[in-house]
Every structure is written in C-alpha cells, then in structure tokens.
Design a protein around this motif. Structure first.
Motif, mmCIF file in Angstrom:
data_model
loop_
_atom_site.group_PDB
_atom_site.id
_atom_site.type_symbol
_atom_site.label_atom_id
_atom_site.label_comp_id
_atom_site.label_asym_id
_atom_site.label_seq_id
_atom_site.Cartn_x
_atom_site.Cartn_y
_atom_site.Cartn_z
ATOM 1 N N SER A 212 0.802 -1.223 0.000
ATOM 2 C CA SER A 212 0.000 0.000 0.000
ATOM 3 C C SER A 212 0.838 1.278 0.000
ATOM 4 C CB SER A 212 -0.920 0.021 1.224
ATOM 5 O OG SER A 212 -0.163 0.032 2.426
ATOM 6 N N ARG B 128 0.860 3.899 -2.796
ATOM 7 C CA ARG B 128 -0.455 4.332 -3.294
ATOM 8 C C ARG B 128 -1.178 5.258 -2.310
ATOM 9 N NH1 ARG B 128 -2.985 -1.416 -5.050
ATOM 10 N NH2 ARG B 128 -4.884 -0.149 -5.185
ATOM 11 N N PHE C 46 -7.715 -1.016 -1.436
ATOM 12 C CA PHE C 46 -7.616 -2.162 -2.328
ATOM 13 C C PHE C 46 -9.032 -2.504 -2.784
ATOM 14 C CE2 PHE C 46 -3.870 -2.883 0.418
ATOM 15 C CZ PHE C 46 -2.892 -3.051 -0.548
ATOM 16 N N GLN D 231 -9.113 -0.903 3.382
ATOM 17 C CA GLN D 231 -8.498 0.416 3.324
ATOM 18 C C GLN D 231 -7.300 0.427 4.264
ATOM 19 O OE1 GLN D 231 -10.232 3.787 5.362
ATOM 20 N NE2 GLN D 231 -9.822 5.131 3.624
ATOM 21 N N VAL D 232 -6.138 0.837 3.764
ATOM 22 C CA VAL D 232 -4.942 0.951 4.599
ATOM 23 C C VAL D 232 -4.678 2.430 4.865
ATOM 24 C CG1 VAL D 232 -2.456 0.539 4.756
ATOM 25 C CG2 VAL D 232 -3.958 -1.202 3.760
#
Length: 282
Positions: A116, A119, A146, A176-177
């Motif tokens: 992650s 991004r 993602f 979601q990160v």
C-alpha cells in the motif's frame, strides 16, 4: 437526469411513530410514503430505523437484523478462522466490541504495508449531502483502498475475516490501509450512513447500510494512536496483528459506536480497515 431523494427529517420520523402508535401496520405506512413520492429503498430505511428506535425507547424487543458476529459461545478465548487461530482478548455487549489478538501475522502486516505504501494519498471523508468524499480536517491520515480480492493477500485476509465474523466476503468493502504520522488523528465519528442526509441513498445503493467495522493494527506505534470509544470510556491499544471489531444494528447513536483514532504521539500508526455492508458491495 439525476433524481435527488428527499431527506429523512425529524418531522418524518415523528410522523412514522405517530402512525405506528395509531395502529397502522408498517406496510400501510410504506404504501403511504410511496404514494407521497418517497423512493421505496429510502422509505424502507426510514421505517426500519425509526421503528427500531421507537421500540428501544419503549423497552420492547426489536426484530433482529442480521449482523456480523464472531462465534463466542461459552466465552471461548480462541477461534479458528479459515485455519488461522485468533485470540479473543475482550468482548463488550454495548457497544458490541470484540478485540482480537493475532488476526494477522507479522509477515502479513508487513506485506500489506509494503503493497500500500506507494499508493497513499490524503484520506477523505464521506460528504453526506452528495454521497461523494472530500478531504476533511477531522481526518489527518493518508490512505488507499484495495479493491476486494485485488491480490492473493487481500483474498486470504478477506476470507479469514468472513469466517471469523460469519459474514459473506462479498458483503465487505475493499480493505483500506491508513498511515498516521506523529500528530495525526481521526476525530470521533460514526461509520454508519445517517439516513437524514440527502446523499445517503446514493451510498446505500452500493450494498445497503454499513453494519460492522474491523480495524486491524499493522504496526505498534511508540506512543499514542489508540482506538477510542468516547461514549463508554474505552480505548483499545494499537498492537501489531491485533484488531478491534464493532457492529451497529441501526444507524443511530444508541449503538454507542462513536469512535476515533487518538493522535499518534511518537512513531507512525498503520491500520487496515474493513467495513461490512448489509448486502453485496458493488
């Protein structure tokens, strides 16, 4: 042409309660709302939320809405989720909160962060009036989404979460990160979508209401960064691999699921969030 659905106002809720107390069955109230021009999906949501709150206020039983829920019969302390052992560290009834130990391995946490990292963008919050999203000063993290099942790691984690919470994988939003740097926080908020806002029908069209949240800690910050529940004075420590789950039977503060991310004092905090919907999320 875009159709704007009417807002579910306090006056409408009062009218629904008045109809119920006058003996009109829900199907007749729904028919009257449709005749008045209410979209059926919005009318059903307004009826469900309002009548649930009304029954709770009267101390009467509420017909059960299906919710994600781990199998905690006999106060078990360990669960198997798709072949992976998860520890039960704490469970609370109101709000419905369960803290899990070892939901992810250290290697899985590190891999999710690595996938992650490139991004990340400034995190946004939902705009209630439109159903879109925007940067908000209440949320000072960086994040990314993602898509569901985007890679083998996401597939494995989503399958594990589905088994742990007894909820269909397809009813989950993509992971979601988020990264919180020193000083970053997320002020207390609710994760459900409030029916009073005009943008809610647009959001609900993708899978219905949110009914549960799982926050997974991908590292252990040096100081700060706990998940707080102000209504009940609870703070969950962010420990790598652990997770906190909470569910909400209706989009209302009575669920006591107001929560926030406390400011990070030293180091960084990385989390993965999984939101669970009533129906398949599209």
């Amino acid at each position: 042409m875009t159709t704007i659905s009417p807002a579910i106002t306090p006056e409408l809720r009062a009218w629904i309660v008045a109809q119920a107390e006058s003996g009109f069955p829900p199907e007749e109230v729904l028919a009257a709302m449709r005749t008045s021009g209410w979209p059926e999906e919005v009318a059903i949501e307004a009826l469900e939320v309002t009548l649930t709150e009304h029954l709770q206020a009267k101390g009467k039983p509420v017909p059960g809405r299906s919710l994600p829920e781990p199998s905690l019969e006999e106060s078990t302390t360990r669960l198997m989720a798709d072949g992976h052992e998860v520890r039960v560290l704490m469970a609370m009834a109101l709000p419905r909160v369960v803290v899990f130990g070892g939901l992810l391995t250290e290697a899985e946490c590190d891999q999710l962060v690595a996938l992650s990292r490139q991004r990340l963008v400034r995190s946004e919050t939902v705009v209630n009036e439109t159903g879109g999203s925007e940067v908000n000063t209440a949320r000072t993290s960086e994040g990314m989404f993602f898509t569901r099942g985007e890679n083998p790691l996401c597939q494995r984690i989503e399958k594990r979460i589905g088994a742990l919470l007894n909820w269909p994988v397809q009813n989950g939003e993509g992971l979601q990160v988020l990264r919180y740097r020193p000083g970053a926080e997320y002020k207390p908020h609710h994760d459900y979508f409030d029916p009073v806002h005009s943008g809610t029908p647009t959001i609900l069209s993708r899978g219905g209401q949110r009914v549960g949240t799982l926050v997974i800690y991908l590292n252990t910050p040096e100081k700060g960064g706990g998940t707080t529940f102000p209504d009940v004075g609870l703070e969950v420590a962010p420990v790598k691999g652990n997770a906190v789950f909470f569910s909400y039977h209706s989009p209302h503060p009575s669920t006591k699921t107001l929560h926030g991310g406390a400011p990070v004092i030293e180091g960084e905090k990385w989390v993965a969030t999984k939101w669970l919907r009533e129906r398949e999320f599209i």
